[in-house]
Design a protein around this motif. Structure first.
Motif, PDB file in Angstrom:
ATOM      1  N   LYS A   8      60.549  54.198  33.198  1.00  0.00           N
ATOM      2  CA  LYS A   8      59.784  53.189  33.640  1.00  0.00           C
ATOM      3  C   LYS A   8      58.775  52.811  32.594  1.00  0.00           C
ATOM      4  O   LYS A   8      58.201  53.903  32.287  1.00  0.00           O
ATOM      5  CB  LYS A   8      59.404  53.347  35.226  1.00  0.00           C
ATOM      6  N   PRO A   9      58.672  52.043  32.132  1.00  0.00           N
ATOM      7  CA  PRO A   9      57.526  51.529  31.031  1.00  0.00           C
ATOM      8  C   PRO A   9      56.131  51.630  31.624  1.00  0.00           C
ATOM      9  O   PRO A   9      56.122  51.218  32.898  1.00  0.00           O
ATOM     10  CB  PRO A   9      57.793  50.288  30.448  1.00  0.00           C
ATOM     11  N   GLY A  10      55.038  52.156  31.138  1.00  0.00           N
ATOM     12  CA  GLY A  10      53.901  52.294  31.647  1.00  0.00           C
ATOM     13  C   GLY A  10      53.084  51.084  31.735  1.00  0.00           C
ATOM     14  O   GLY A  10      52.379  50.870  32.798  1.00  0.00           O
ATOM     15  N   HIS A  11      53.637  49.940  31.217  1.00  0.00           N
ATOM     16  CA  HIS A  11      52.761  48.594  31.022  1.00  0.00           C
ATOM     17  C   HIS A  11      53.070  47.860  32.311  1.00  0.00           C
ATOM     18  O   HIS A  11      52.605  46.928  32.594  1.00  0.00           O
ATOM     19  CB  HIS A  11      53.251  47.859  29.911  1.00  0.00           C
ATOM     20  N   GLY A  12      54.409  48.253  32.897  1.00  0.00           N
ATOM     21  CA  GLY A  12      54.829  47.825  34.268  1.00  0.00           C
ATOM     22  C   GLY A  12      55.220  46.070  34.112  1.00  0.00           C
ATOM     23  O   GLY A  12      55.430  45.621  35.259  1.00  0.00           O
ATOM     24  N   LEU A  13      55.221  45.795  32.955  1.00  0.00           N
ATOM     25  CA  LEU A  13      56.016  44.370  32.609  1.00  0.00           C
ATOM     26  C   LEU A  13      57.324  44.207  32.794  1.00  0.00           C
ATOM     27  O   LEU A  13      58.037  45.348  32.944  1.00  0.00           O
ATOM     28  CB  LEU A  13      55.342  43.937  31.102  1.00  0.00           C
ATOM     29  N   MET A  14      57.927  43.365  32.459  1.00  0.00           N
ATOM     30  CA  MET A  14      59.405  43.085  32.511  1.00  0.00           C
ATOM     31  C   MET A  14      60.262  44.034  31.486  1.00  0.00           C
ATOM     32  O   MET A  14      59.866  43.491  30.445  1.00  0.00           O
ATOM     33  CB  MET A  14      59.917  41.783  32.643  1.00  0.00           C
ATOM     34  N   SER A  15      60.989  44.782  31.870  1.00  0.00           N
ATOM     35  CA  SER A  15      61.615  45.700  30.855  1.00  0.00           C
ATOM     36  C   SER A  15      62.406  46.668  31.830  1.00  0.00           C
ATOM     37  O   SER A  15      62.111  47.224  32.612  1.00  0.00           O
ATOM     38  CB  SER A  15      60.671  46.628  30.009  1.00  0.00           C
ATOM     39  N   THR A  16      63.800  46.709  31.082  1.00  0.00           N
ATOM     40  CA  THR A  16      64.781  47.495  32.095  1.00  0.00           C
ATOM     41  C   THR A  16      64.355  49.110  32.147  1.00  0.00           C
ATOM     42  O   THR A  16      63.918  49.584  30.943  1.00  0.00           O
ATOM     43  CB  THR A  16      66.161  47.364  31.522  1.00  0.00           C
ATOM     44  N   TYR A  17      64.471  49.611  33.470  1.00  0.00           N
ATOM     45  CA  TYR A  17      64.289  50.883  33.551  1.00  0.00           C
ATOM     46  C   TYR A  17      65.422  51.260  34.924  1.00  0.00           C
ATOM     47  O   TYR A  17      65.928  50.295  35.599  1.00  0.00           O
ATOM     48  CB  TYR A  17      63.168  51.401  33.748  1.00  0.00           C
ATOM     49  N   THR A  18      65.647  52.557  35.037  1.00  0.00           N
ATOM     50  CA  THR A  18      66.916  52.884  35.913  1.00  0.00           C
ATOM     51  C   THR A  18      66.083  53.710  37.026  1.00  0.00           C
ATOM     52  O   THR A  18      65.040  54.577  36.845  1.00  0.00           O
ATOM     53  CB  THR A  18      68.011  53.677  35.143  1.00  0.00           C
ATOM     54  N   GLU A  19      66.730  53.732  38.226  1.00  0.00           N
ATOM     55  CA  GLU A  19      66.515  54.589  39.172  1.00  0.00           C
ATOM     56  C   GLU A  19      67.903  55.116  39.934  1.00  0.00           C
ATOM     57  O   GLU A  19      68.837  54.337  39.935  1.00  0.00           O
ATOM     58  CB  GLU A  19      65.784  53.789  40.473  1.00  0.00           C
ATOM     59  N   LYS A  20      67.791  56.635  40.045  1.00  0.00           N
ATOM     60  CA  LYS A  20      69.001  57.356  40.375  1.00  0.00           C
ATOM     61  C   LYS A  20      69.338  57.069  41.732  1.00  0.00           C
ATOM     62  O   LYS A  20      68.286  57.772  42.553  1.00  0.00           O
ATOM     63  CB  LYS A  20      69.096  58.700  39.777  1.00  0.00           C
ATOM     64  N   LEU A  21      70.354  56.878  42.113  1.00  0.00           N
ATOM     65  CA  LEU A  21      70.779  56.812  43.606  1.00  0.00           C
ATOM     66  C   LEU A  21      71.413  58.231  44.012  1.00  0.00           C
ATOM     67  O   LEU A  21      71.707  59.174  43.056  1.00  0.00           O
ATOM     68  CB  LEU A  21      71.713  56.011  43.846  1.00  0.00           C
ATOM     69  N   GLU A  22      71.423  58.573  45.249  1.00  0.00           N
ATOM     70  CA  GLU A  22      72.090  59.879  45.553  1.00  0.00           C
ATOM     71  C   GLU A  22      73.214  60.080  45.136  1.00  0.00           C
ATOM     72  O   GLU A  22      73.642  61.378  44.609  1.00  0.00           O
ATOM     73  CB  GLU A  22      71.843  60.267  47.190  1.00  0.00           C
ATOM     74  N   ASP A  23      74.155  59.156  45.140  1.00  0.00           N
ATOM     75  CA  ASP A  23      75.663  59.574  44.613  1.00  0.00           C
ATOM     76  C   ASP A  23      75.661  59.608  43.000  1.00  0.00           C
ATOM     77  O   ASP A  23      76.869  59.489  42.720  1.00  0.00           O
ATOM     78  CB  ASP A  23      76.470  58.315  45.143  1.00  0.00           C
ATOM     79  N   GLY A  24      74.424  59.455  42.342  1.00  0.00           N
ATOM     80  CA  GLY A  24      74.482  59.479  40.959  1.00  0.00           C
ATOM     81  C   GLY A  24      74.700  58.377  40.149  1.00  0.00           C
ATOM     82  O   GLY A  24      74.114  58.339  38.839  1.00  0.00           O
TER      83      GLY A  24
END
Ligand SMILES: C[S@@+](CC[C@H](N)C(=O)[O-])C[C@H]1O[C@@H](n2cnc3c(N)ncnc32)[C@H](O)[C@@H]1O
Length: 261
Positions: free
Chosen positions: A212-228
């Motif tokens: 997740k970029p520190g600036h918080g602006l629009m830029s793709t980042y990922t979050e992992k779900l429990e199933d991977g």
């Protein structure tokens, strides 16, 4: 169609890094999109197709495709003349002859592109227009053998118009842009209405973590779900990426649809 073009043409609003870093390392989505085009039977490593990349930016995607598909030839069209020049200088200076960029507006395309291409591709652009029907129709009017697009889609009868505003450190607005989500069945219906059938689609799930970029602006980042699996996000939004494709009816091998997901 009146398009707001500031986000694409104002020098201080164009995210050059988005275009530049793809030349150094293609996005995972670009590689996965090409893998899927092969699975979908639209391209083959040794095939000699003529491909148009609609809204190509500086041409990083056709650069990647030209290395992967050495017998194909590519034209990229983009409204931003600086990006077009940057890409053409790169192709000429590196001796790449099968890639060329031209300045063009999807809402007013040059008729010489009609019936000139085996395939039209468009990477992550459909959702960045005020709405998706006119851009889809513009691609269909070129009468390519097939159209293939990566886009934010929802597999249900709902479309969303999302117009984002980013702010600077003083919380003054700096940049606006659409991040619409289109209904997949409605997109399919429109393509079919324009004579493109054999609709295929698959969700794109990214296979690497993006911080997740520190600036918080629009830029793709990922979050992992429990199933991977990984959710892709950008700012406050979910990014439901899909790859879709359809063949021109006269070029289709049959009339049955074959969803690939
Ligand atoms: C999100 S970027 C995607 C660029 C490229 N497809 C990629 O994946 O890197 C959208 C691109 O669409 C271009 N664009 C915006 N409006 C356009 C129009 N009316 N006609 C042609 N290109 C346009 C922009 O200049 C920009 O390069």
């Amino acid at each position: 169609m009146q398009q707001r073009t500031a986000e694409w043409l104002d020098k201080d609003k164009v995210n050059r890094d988005y275009h530049d870093r793809q030349f150094r390392e293609p996005y995972r989505s670009t590689i996965a999109f090409c893998n899927w085009l092969e699975t979908a039977g639209l391209v083959a490593r040794e095939g000699g197709l003529r491909i148009l990349d609609m809204c190509s930016g500086a041409g990083a995607n056709i650069y990647y495709m030209s290395k992967r598909y050495p017998k194909m030839s590519f034209i990229g069209v983009d409204i931003n003349a600086d990006l077009v020049e940057q890409g053409n200088v790169f192709f000429q200076s590196t001796g790449i002859q099968d890639c060329r960029l031209e300045v063009g507006d999807i809402y007013n395309l040059d008729p010489r592109y009609v019936s000139e291409f085996d395939g039209v591709v468009s990477f992550q652009t459909l959702n960045w227009f005020p709405e998706f029907k006119a851009p889809l129709e513009a691609m269909a009017k070129l009468r390519p053998g097939w159209i293939a697009v990566s886009a934010l889609l929802y597999n249900g009868p709902v479309s969303c118009t999302i117009d984002i505003t980013e702010y600077d450190d003083d919380l003054e607005p700096t940049r606006s842009g659409f991040y619409n989500v289109c209904s997949l069945p409605v997109v399919r219906k429109h393509l079919e209405g324009d004579g493109f059938r054999d609709f295929q689609f698959t969700p794109f799930e990214i296979d690497v973590d993006l911080p997740k970029p520190g600036h918080g602006l629009m830029s793709t980042y990922t979050e992992k779900l429990e199933d991977g699996r990984r959710l892709q996000r950008s700012g406050p939004l979910l990014m439901p990426w899909y790859f879709i494709a359809a063949r021109q009816s006269s070029a289709a091998s049959g009339s049955t649809s074959s969803p690939a997901s």
